[in-house]
Enzyme design. Structure first.
Site, PDB file in Angstrom:
ATOM      1  N   CYS A 265       5.353   3.212 -17.555  1.00  0.00           N
ATOM      2  CA  CYS A 265       4.670   2.046 -18.120  1.00  0.00           C
ATOM      3  C   CYS A 265       3.263   1.814 -17.578  1.00  0.00           C
ATOM      4  O   CYS A 265       2.304   1.825 -18.349  1.00  0.00           O
ATOM      5  CB  CYS A 265       5.523   0.800 -17.900  1.00  0.00           C
ATOM      6  SG  CYS A 265       7.020   0.825 -18.900  1.00  0.00           S
TER       7      CYS A 265
ATOM      8  N   ALA B  28       0.854  -1.188   0.000  1.00  0.00           N
ATOM      9  CA  ALA B  28       0.000   0.000   0.000  1.00  0.00           C
ATOM     10  C   ALA B  28       0.885   1.233   0.000  1.00  0.00           C
ATOM     11  O   ALA B  28       1.997   1.209   0.519  1.00  0.00           O
ATOM     12  CB  ALA B  28      -0.894  -0.013   1.238  1.00  0.00           C
TER      13      ALA B  28
HETATM   14  P1  NAD Z   1      12.541   6.300 -23.695  1.00  0.00           P
HETATM   15  O1  NAD Z   1      11.631   7.439 -23.863  1.00  0.00           O
HETATM   16  O2  NAD Z   1      13.428   6.221 -22.498  1.00  0.00           O
HETATM   17  O3  NAD Z   1      13.491   6.149 -24.968  1.00  0.00           O
HETATM   18  C1  NAD Z   1      13.052   6.224 -26.284  1.00  0.00           C
HETATM   19  C2  NAD Z   1      14.228   6.623 -27.156  1.00  0.00           C
HETATM   20  O4  NAD Z   1      13.830   6.544 -28.526  1.00  0.00           O
HETATM   21  C3  NAD Z   1      14.701   8.057 -26.930  1.00  0.00           C
HETATM   22  O5  NAD Z   1      16.095   8.065 -26.681  1.00  0.00           O
HETATM   23  C4  NAD Z   1      14.363   8.769 -28.251  1.00  0.00           C
HETATM   24  O6  NAD Z   1      15.281   9.798 -28.569  1.00  0.00           O
HETATM   25  C5  NAD Z   1      14.431   7.635 -29.225  1.00  0.00           C
HETATM   26  N1  NAD Z   1      13.687   7.862 -30.470  1.00  0.00           N
HETATM   27  C6  NAD Z   1      12.488   8.455 -30.660  1.00  0.00           C
HETATM   28  N2  NAD Z   1      12.139   8.436 -31.953  1.00  0.00           N
HETATM   29  C7  NAD Z   1      13.135   7.794 -32.609  1.00  0.00           C
HETATM   30  C8  NAD Z   1      13.346   7.448 -33.969  1.00  0.00           C
HETATM   31  N3  NAD Z   1      12.438   7.719 -34.910  1.00  0.00           N
HETATM   32  N4  NAD Z   1      14.497   6.812 -34.293  1.00  0.00           N
HETATM   33  C9  NAD Z   1      15.412   6.514 -33.345  1.00  0.00           C
HETATM   34  N5  NAD Z   1      15.245   6.811 -32.037  1.00  0.00           N
HETATM   35  C10 NAD Z   1      14.128   7.441 -31.686  1.00  0.00           C
HETATM   36  O7  NAD Z   1      11.619   5.002 -23.764  1.00  0.00           O
HETATM   37  P2  NAD Z   1      11.748   3.654 -22.917  1.00  0.00           P
HETATM   38  O8  NAD Z   1      11.350   3.893 -21.508  1.00  0.00           O
HETATM   39  O9  NAD Z   1      13.032   2.996 -23.224  1.00  0.00           O
HETATM   40  O10 NAD Z   1      10.573   2.807 -23.580  1.00  0.00           O
HETATM   41  C11 NAD Z   1      10.660   2.326 -24.914  1.00  0.00           C
HETATM   42  C12 NAD Z   1       9.500   1.387 -25.143  1.00  0.00           C
HETATM   43  O11 NAD Z   1       9.623   0.234 -24.291  1.00  0.00           O
HETATM   44  C13 NAD Z   1       8.126   1.973 -24.831  1.00  0.00           C
HETATM   45  O12 NAD Z   1       7.190   1.463 -25.718  1.00  0.00           O
HETATM   46  C14 NAD Z   1       7.842   1.485 -23.422  1.00  0.00           C
HETATM   47  O13 NAD Z   1       6.469   1.394 -23.144  1.00  0.00           O
HETATM   48  C15 NAD Z   1       8.463   0.101 -23.466  1.00  0.00           C
HETATM   49  N6  NAD Z   1       8.910  -0.403 -22.165  1.00  0.00           N
HETATM   50  C16 NAD Z   1       9.504   0.422 -21.278  1.00  0.00           C
HETATM   51  C17 NAD Z   1       9.944  -0.082 -20.060  1.00  0.00           C
HETATM   52  C18 NAD Z   1      10.586   0.823 -19.040  1.00  0.00           C
HETATM   53  O14 NAD Z   1      10.719   0.412 -17.884  1.00  0.00           O
HETATM   54  N7  NAD Z   1      10.995   2.028 -19.393  1.00  0.00           N
HETATM   55  C19 NAD Z   1       9.766  -1.436 -19.740  1.00  0.00           C
HETATM   56  C20 NAD Z   1       9.165  -2.261 -20.698  1.00  0.00           C
HETATM   57  C21 NAD Z   1       8.752  -1.739 -21.903  1.00  0.00           C
END
Ligand code: NAD
Length: 432
Positions: free
Chosen positions: A261, A253
């Site tokens: 996410c 809690a």
């Molecule tokens: P983030 O925002 O930390 O990183 C995304 C990166 O992508 C950024 O560095 C950005 O500059 C880059 N980017 C954007 N457009 C781009 C393009 N056209 N070409 C190349 N690079 C580009 O995101 P994140 O937290 O790593 O999450 C990424 C994905 O994974 C999301 O869909 C998220 O839901 C999923 N996810 C995240 C986590 C987490 O804990 N953060 C866990 C599981 C899944």
């Protein structure tokens, strides 16, 4: 294997570094020039324990490279991981702008058959959308795999290197075999590599996050019940978590879930469910309970100090959405601070690593302090918003001496109410 990872955020950078560390040749692509230049120098733009050593080792051994150019990376790779952000759009559905743009860059750069892997969390059915975007711009053959990521920020390396399971959503056996070989170094202890269809893989990701969010909200509602009838949620949790069918995780809690996410994935699932007319009332209720939890925290504060907080100063311990990360996306701490600032309060905020990110959201609204005790100086109360380890066992005599009045609002149930009472604190927590 030869791999490109598109997007070097929390997921892409961890995936790239871990794949390189297991012997693959990895090129990470990101459109953010400054970030890419920093990564080339071995500077890590995010806080994730252990990641800096892994990236530097990959760079040194030449197995990990960084570029802003998909055109340079894609032709030199056989497997392309899509790991760009899919943030929430205004209607609750994921914004796929970055994913579309990344797919187009990949398609234009293709020089032959590629396996395209969706590691970003994407709406159900997005493997088909991705295939359409790519098909529109290339005549080369490719397959799209749904390979959702389950790592947790703060323990991302451990999670990636020893995943509970790997899910590979494809209807092609040879693609499944190639993907499971890639992951084989990480599942040597026998954790399953689950071969499924792409839609089920996409649903599984949302199902896990929505289920875990629901557990948290369930406990928070139960905490309200405990408060009303004189129970102790921590005792209830201990009783529940020792039941093998329930287990210990995500039963705490507190201020509720946040992060990049859970909130977005819950809303994405609800948005999909609404769009197809399939009710998900349990998840709807979990989301509403989560929003209420932050309000309950604010009510505890205004209940004690009154609605006018204009002459009050609050120390806030913790800004990230959970410990061991600098990520403040949808952090409950940020929402609480915004409410208190609106009510006229002054804030003295402290976080071991998340101040820079908090500043980009909150600006100079709060005063950012150099340490936890520094934040207490001149404060009417301390609010514990993130359960960083260093907040678990503070010198409570010093805390009491430094605060203007000995009041603690513990959004993470870190202390025992009886001990707090004995020490002379007015102590608020959840469900006790
Ligand atoms: P983030 O925002 O930390 O990183 C995304 C990166 O992508 C950024 O560095 C950005 O500059 C880059 N980017 C954007 N457009 C781009 C393009 N056209 N070409 C190349 N690079 C580009 O995101 P994140 O937290 O790593 O999450 C990424 C994905 O994974 C999301 O869909 C998220 O839901 C999923 N996810 C995240 C986590 C987490 O804990 N953060 C866990 C599981 C899944």
């Amino acid at each position: 294997m030869r791999i490109t990872v598109i997007g070097t955020g929390y997921v892409g950078l961890v995936a790239g570094a871990c794949f390189a560390d297991s012997g693959n040749d990895v090129i990470c692509v990101d459109t953010d020039r400054m970030k890419t230049e920093a990564l080339k120098r071995g500077e890590i733009p995010i806080y994730e324990p252990g990641l800096d050593q892994l990236v530097r080792r990959g760079l040194k051994e030449g197995r990990l490279r960084f570029t802003t150019s998909a055109a340079e990376a894609v032709p030199a790779s056989d497997i392309i991981f899509m790991a760009v952000g899919t943030p929430m759009a205004t209607g609750g559905e994921p914004d796929l702008t970055a994913l579309k743009s990344a797919c187009e860059d990949v398609a234009r750069a293709m020089n032959g058959y590629k396996v395209i892997v969706n590691k970003s969390t994407v709406p159900i059915g997005a493997h088909k959308t991705v295939a359409e975007w790519i098909r529109a711009l290339t005549s080369h053959e490719f397959d799209v795999v749904a390979n959702p990521e389950f790592l947790k920020e703060g323990s991302a390396l451990e999670d990636f290197l020893k995943p509970d399971r790997v899910i590979i959503g494809t209807d092609k056996q040879d693609v499944y075999v190639q993907m499971s070989e890639l992951y084989s170094p990480f599942v040597r202890q026998g954790n399953p590599v689950i071969w499924t269809d792409a839609v089920s893989a996409e649903i599984t990701k949302y199902a896990c996050n929505a289920f875990l969010a629901t557990r948290i909200s369930f406990m928070n509602e139960l905490a309200g019940l405990c408060e009303a009838v004189g129970g102790d949620i921590e005792e209830v949790r201990r009783g529940m978590s020792s039941d093998d069918r329930i287990g210990p995780h995500f039963l705490y809690a507190g201020l509720g879930y946040g992060g990049s996410c859970f909130p977005k994935d819950v809303r994405a699932l609800l948005s999909t469910a609404k769009g197809i007319g399939a009710p998900m009332e349990i998840v709807t209720a979990a989301e509403a309970a989560n929003a209420r939890q932050k309000q309950r925290f604010i009510s505890q504060i205004t209940g004690h100090f009154g609605a006018d907080l204009s002459r009050k100063t609050f120390a806030v311990w913790g800004l990230s959405f959970k410990p061991n990360t600098d990520d403040v996306r949808e952090s409950p701490a940020i929402a609480v601070i915004q409410e208190l600032l609106k009510a006229g309060a002054s804030i003295r905020a402290y976080d071991p690593v998340a101040v820079a990110n908090a500043r980009t959201v909150l600006g100079e609204g709060p005063k950012y302090c150099s340490g936890s005790y520094h934040a207490l100086e001149g404060s009417d109360a301390v609010l514990i918003c993130t359960d960083w380890n260093e907040f678990r066992n503070p010198d409570l005599v010093r805390v009491k001496r430094t605060l203007k009045t000995p009041v603690i609002f513990d959004g993470r149930n870190l202390f025992h109410p009886a001990q707090m009472k004995e020490l002379g604190f007015k102590y608020f927590s959840f469900g006790r």
